[in-house]
Design a protein around this motif. Structure first.
Motif, PDB file in Angstrom:
ATOM      1  N   VAL A   1      24.985 -15.510 -19.792  1.00 46.92           N
ATOM      2  CA  VAL A   1      25.948 -15.273 -20.889  1.00 46.92           C
ATOM      3  C   VAL A   1      27.900 -14.998 -20.725  1.00 46.92           C
ATOM      4  CG1 VAL A   1      26.770 -13.213 -21.997  1.00 46.92           C
ATOM      5  CG2 VAL A   1      24.225 -13.637 -21.991  1.00 46.92           C
ATOM      6  N   PHE A   2      27.804 -15.136 -19.428  1.00 44.61           N
ATOM      7  CA  PHE A   2      29.407 -15.508 -18.838  1.00 44.61           C
ATOM      8  C   PHE A   2      29.791 -16.400 -17.876  1.00 44.61           C
ATOM      9  CE2 PHE A   2      28.458 -10.709 -18.984  1.00 44.61           C
ATOM     10  CZ  PHE A   2      29.673 -10.269 -19.974  1.00 44.61           C
ATOM     11  N   LEU A   3      29.632 -17.029 -18.048  1.00 43.84           N
ATOM     12  CA  LEU A   3      29.741 -18.696 -16.898  1.00 43.84           C
ATOM     13  C   LEU A   3      29.296 -19.935 -18.184  1.00 43.84           C
ATOM     14  CD1 LEU A   3      28.349 -17.821 -13.266  1.00 43.84           C
ATOM     15  CD2 LEU A   3      30.255 -17.409 -14.559  1.00 43.84           C
ATOM     16  N   LEU A   4      28.128 -19.311 -18.875  1.00 44.87           N
ATOM     17  CA  LEU A   4      27.314 -21.415 -19.312  1.00 44.87           C
ATOM     18  C   LEU A   4      27.924 -20.812 -21.174  1.00 44.87           C
ATOM     19  CD1 LEU A   4      24.038 -21.893 -17.898  1.00 44.87           C
ATOM     20  CD2 LEU A   4      26.485 -23.121 -17.761  1.00 44.87           C
ATOM     21  N   GLY A   5      28.098 -19.217 -21.575  1.00 41.41           N
ATOM     22  CA  GLY A   5      28.430 -19.109 -23.033  1.00 41.41           C
ATOM     23  C   GLY A   5      27.355 -18.589 -24.293  1.00 41.41           C
ATOM     24  N   GLU A   6      26.624 -18.382 -23.039  1.00 40.26           N
ATOM     25  CA  GLU A   6      24.673 -17.885 -24.072  1.00 40.26           C
ATOM     26  C   GLU A   6      24.557 -17.027 -24.255  1.00 40.26           C
ATOM     27  OE1 GLU A   6      22.447 -20.150 -20.516  1.00 40.26           O
ATOM     28  OE2 GLU A   6      21.230 -18.220 -21.646  1.00 40.26           O
ATOM     29  N   GLU A   7      24.114 -16.974 -26.046  1.00 38.54           N
ATOM     30  CA  GLU A   7      24.126 -15.919 -27.143  1.00 38.54           C
ATOM     31  C   GLU A   7      23.054 -14.331 -26.320  1.00 38.54           C
ATOM     32  OE1 GLU A   7      24.111 -16.882 -31.468  1.00 38.54           O
ATOM     33  OE2 GLU A   7      23.110 -18.428 -30.469  1.00 38.54           O
ATOM     34  N   SER A   8      23.709 -13.360 -26.732  1.00 39.71           N
ATOM     35  CA  SER A   8      23.027 -12.055 -26.334  1.00 39.71           C
ATOM     36  C   SER A   8      23.507 -11.230 -27.307  1.00 39.71           C
ATOM     37  CB  SER A   8      24.310 -11.475 -24.885  1.00 39.71           C
ATOM     38  OG  SER A   8      23.641 -10.331 -24.627  1.00 39.71           O
ATOM     39  N   ASN A   9      22.052 -10.481 -27.137  1.00 43.46           N
ATOM     40  CA  ASN A   9      22.290  -8.952 -28.241  1.00 43.46           C
ATOM     41  C   ASN A   9      21.511  -8.058 -27.541  1.00 43.46           C
ATOM     42  OD1 ASN A   9      19.288 -10.456 -28.454  1.00 43.46           O
ATOM     43  ND2 ASN A   9      18.778 -10.745 -30.372  1.00 43.46           N
ATOM     44  N   LEU A  10      21.080  -7.369 -28.184  1.00 48.83           N
ATOM     45  CA  LEU A  10      20.273  -5.847 -28.194  1.00 48.83           C
ATOM     46  C   LEU A  10      18.841  -6.761 -27.432  1.00 48.83           C
ATOM     47  CD1 LEU A  10      21.104  -3.113 -30.461  1.00 48.83           C
ATOM     48  CD2 LEU A  10      22.020  -3.732 -28.151  1.00 48.83           C
ATOM     49  N   ALA A  11      18.052  -6.885 -27.930  1.00 49.31           N
ATOM     50  CA  ALA A  11      16.955  -7.947 -27.843  1.00 49.31           C
ATOM     51  C   ALA A  11      16.793  -8.393 -26.170  1.00 49.31           C
ATOM     52  CB  ALA A  11      16.620  -8.788 -28.112  1.00 49.31           C
ATOM     53  N   LEU A  12      18.022  -9.632 -26.150  1.00 46.25           N
ATOM     54  CA  LEU A  12      17.932  -9.791 -24.225  1.00 46.25           C
ATOM     55  C   LEU A  12      18.390  -8.196 -23.469  1.00 46.25           C
ATOM     56  CD1 LEU A  12      18.676 -12.375 -22.473  1.00 46.25           C
ATOM     57  CD2 LEU A  12      20.895 -12.010 -23.250  1.00 46.25           C
ATOM     58  N   VAL A  13      19.165  -7.454 -23.782  1.00 41.01           N
ATOM     59  CA  VAL A  13      19.503  -6.525 -22.896  1.00 41.01           C
ATOM     60  C   VAL A  13      18.013  -5.866 -22.682  1.00 41.01           C
ATOM     61  CG1 VAL A  13      20.174  -4.016 -22.817  1.00 41.01           C
ATOM     62  CG2 VAL A  13      21.614  -6.062 -23.300  1.00 41.01           C
ATOM     63  N   ALA A  14      16.787  -5.344 -24.297  1.00 40.33           N
ATOM     64  CA  ALA A  14      15.871  -4.750 -23.504  1.00 40.33           C
ATOM     65  C   ALA A  14      14.984  -5.334 -23.114  1.00 40.33           C
ATOM     66  CB  ALA A  14      15.666  -4.457 -24.908  1.00 40.33           C
ATOM     67  N   ALA A  15      14.854  -6.618 -22.927  1.00 39.08           N
ATOM     68  CA  ALA A  15      14.004  -7.573 -22.618  1.00 39.08           C
ATOM     69  C   ALA A  15      13.977  -8.241 -20.503  1.00 39.08           C
ATOM     70  CB  ALA A  15      13.894  -9.404 -22.296  1.00 39.08           C
ATOM     71  N   VAL A  16      15.383  -7.692 -20.953  1.00 37.70           N
ATOM     72  CA  VAL A  16      15.750  -7.803 -18.862  1.00 37.70           C
ATOM     73  C   VAL A  16      15.281  -5.944 -18.722  1.00 37.70           C
ATOM     74  CG1 VAL A  16      17.382  -6.939 -17.349  1.00 37.70           C
ATOM     75  CG2 VAL A  16      17.566  -9.330 -19.501  1.00 37.70           C
ATOM     76  N   ALA A  17      15.903  -4.943 -19.057  1.00 39.35           N
ATOM     77  CA  ALA A  17      15.218  -4.008 -18.865  1.00 39.35           C
ATOM     78  C   ALA A  17      13.720  -3.895 -18.580  1.00 39.35           C
ATOM     79  CB  ALA A  17      15.857  -2.608 -20.110  1.00 39.35           C
ATOM     80  N   LEU A  18      13.401  -3.838 -19.528  1.00 34.49           N
ATOM     81  CA  LEU A  18      11.675  -3.937 -19.066  1.00 34.49           C
ATOM     82  C   LEU A  18      11.373  -4.940 -18.680  1.00 34.49           C
ATOM     83  CD1 LEU A  18      10.711  -3.734 -23.768  1.00 34.49           C
ATOM     84  CD2 LEU A  18      10.229  -1.998 -21.653  1.00 34.49           C
ATOM     85  N   VAL A  19      11.807  -6.178 -18.676  1.00 33.85           N
ATOM     86  CA  VAL A  19      10.834  -7.028 -17.033  1.00 33.85           C
ATOM     87  C   VAL A  19      11.274  -6.684 -15.641  1.00 33.85           C
ATOM     88  CG1 VAL A  19      11.076  -9.841 -16.607  1.00 33.85           C
ATOM     89  CG2 VAL A  19      10.839  -8.826 -18.463  1.00 33.85           C
ATOM     90  N   ILE A  20      12.965  -5.594 -15.570  1.00 33.18           N
ATOM     91  CA  ILE A  20      12.943  -5.193 -14.392  1.00 33.18           C
ATOM     92  C   ILE A  20      12.103  -4.148 -13.957  1.00 33.18           C
ATOM     93  CG2 ILE A  20      14.324  -4.232 -12.954  1.00 33.18           C
ATOM     94  CD1 ILE A  20      16.400  -6.379 -13.675  1.00 33.18           C
ATOM     95  N   PHE A  21      11.819  -3.263 -14.754  1.00 39.94           N
ATOM     96  CA  PHE A  21      11.004  -1.932 -14.495  1.00 39.94           C
ATOM     97  C   PHE A  21       9.840  -2.467 -14.386  1.00 39.94           C
ATOM     98  CE2 PHE A  21       8.657   1.509 -16.763  1.00 39.94           C
ATOM     99  CZ  PHE A  21       9.075   2.381 -15.776  1.00 39.94           C
TER     100      PHE A  21
END
Length: 306
Positions: free
Chosen positions: A272-292
């Motif tokens: 998101v911050f280095l390559l300018g990729e898009e983000s939304n709440l689904a991405l955040v939720a997916a990250v959290a669920l996969v890590i957990f």
């Protein structure tokens, strides 16, 4: 006695610091590898170019090991050797690099470890008769929900045909890596021995492929070539092997796995911050669920509580 106890406590603290620092270095390298590959695949390079830059460094730096041990280590079975080469070598790199042409690094960083965990447990159940308990199954369930959420609610709307194709390549790459982990455990090789074995044969395979496909490396900016040599070859191909080994030695496989679960978050942030990729709440939720899910499935929480 108090002096001995103090020295022992100090040594334990230093050991843990070495382990934590090594684990953090490893996950940053893993995330950086994906981000650098995505950048390369959307600029001047092909998957074959990335493979050449990825394996030429371990081929050269680890040559004392494969010269001493032989290009096919004694005692390594044909099946385990081939699974290691397919699972983490030239073909794995070509698969993941090709996926990163169609799928953002932030997605691959979530999908790769998540789907790999699912493949790993399926292989263990089918081939080795393992029966994961309810807690582990709940962890895998969280991973599946996170992956489905990412695919269904991707940033920017419905997934295109190219992106779905990229998701398929990531899933295939995850199966390769899961196969590698099982083959590596049965191979009897140490981390550096495995890295030198995979590095030698992978460079040979990629070099042969490059004879037919050609390479864009001579025409690419020298700065980009050097960046890929460092991130792909030196850091991912050599340094991460050492730092992960140190992490396991000083904080155990459970602790190293817990830090490894941070890779999706770091990759998503970098994308998101280095390559300018898009983000939304689904991405955040997916990250959290996969890590957990990965942490629960690996038994981190259960062992910490004990």
């Amino acid at each position: 006695m108090s002096e001995i106890s103090a020295l022992s406590a100090s040594g334990a603290t230093e050991s843990r610091m070495v382990g934590v620092t090594s684990a953090l270095a490893t996950v940053f390298i893993w995330a950086g590898w994906l981000i650098a590959t995505r950048y390369a695949m959307t600029s001047n390079f092909t998957a074959v170019d990335i493979g050449l830059l990825r394996f030429v460094v371990p081929f050269v730096l680890l040559c004392p090991i494969w010269i001493r041990k032989g290009i096919w280590p004694k005692g390594l079975s044909l099946i385990n050797g081939l699974l290691m080469l397919i699972g983490s070598g030239a073909f794995y790199t070509l698969m993941v690099a090709s996926a990163l042409k169609f799928v953002p690094a932030s997605h691959v960083g979530i999908l790769l470890p998540g789907v790999m965990a699912i493949w790993a447990v399926l292989i263990a159940i089918v081939l080795f008769g393992e029966r994961p308990g309810r807690v582990r199954l709940a962890g895998y369930g969280a991973v599946i929900v996170g992956v489905m959420l990412l695919v269904a609610l991707k940033p920017g709307g419905d997934a295109s045909t190219d992106m779905l194709y990229g998701y398929g390549l990531v899933s295939a790459g995850a199966l390769m890596w899961a196969s590698y982990t099982h083959a590596m455990r049965q191979s009897g090789l140490g981390a550096l021995e495995a890295a030198s074995f995979v590095g030698f044969w992978s460079f040979v395979i990629i070099a042969v492929i490059a004879l037919f496909t050609g390479t864009h490396i001579p025409d690419a900016p020298i700065g980009d070539v050097m960046m890929l040599l460092v991130t792909q070859g030196l850091l991912a191909g050599c340094v991460a092997v050492i730092t992960y080994g140190l992490a396991v030695r000083h904080i155990g496989s459970t602790g190293a796995s817990a830090f490894g679960a941070m890779t999706p978050a770091l990759t998503a942030l970098g994308g998101v911050f280095l390559l300018g990729e898009e983000s939304n709440l689904a991405l955040v939720a997916a990250v959290a669920l996969v890590i957990f899910g990965v942490m629960v499935a690996s038994g981190v929480f259960r062992r910490v509580l004990r």
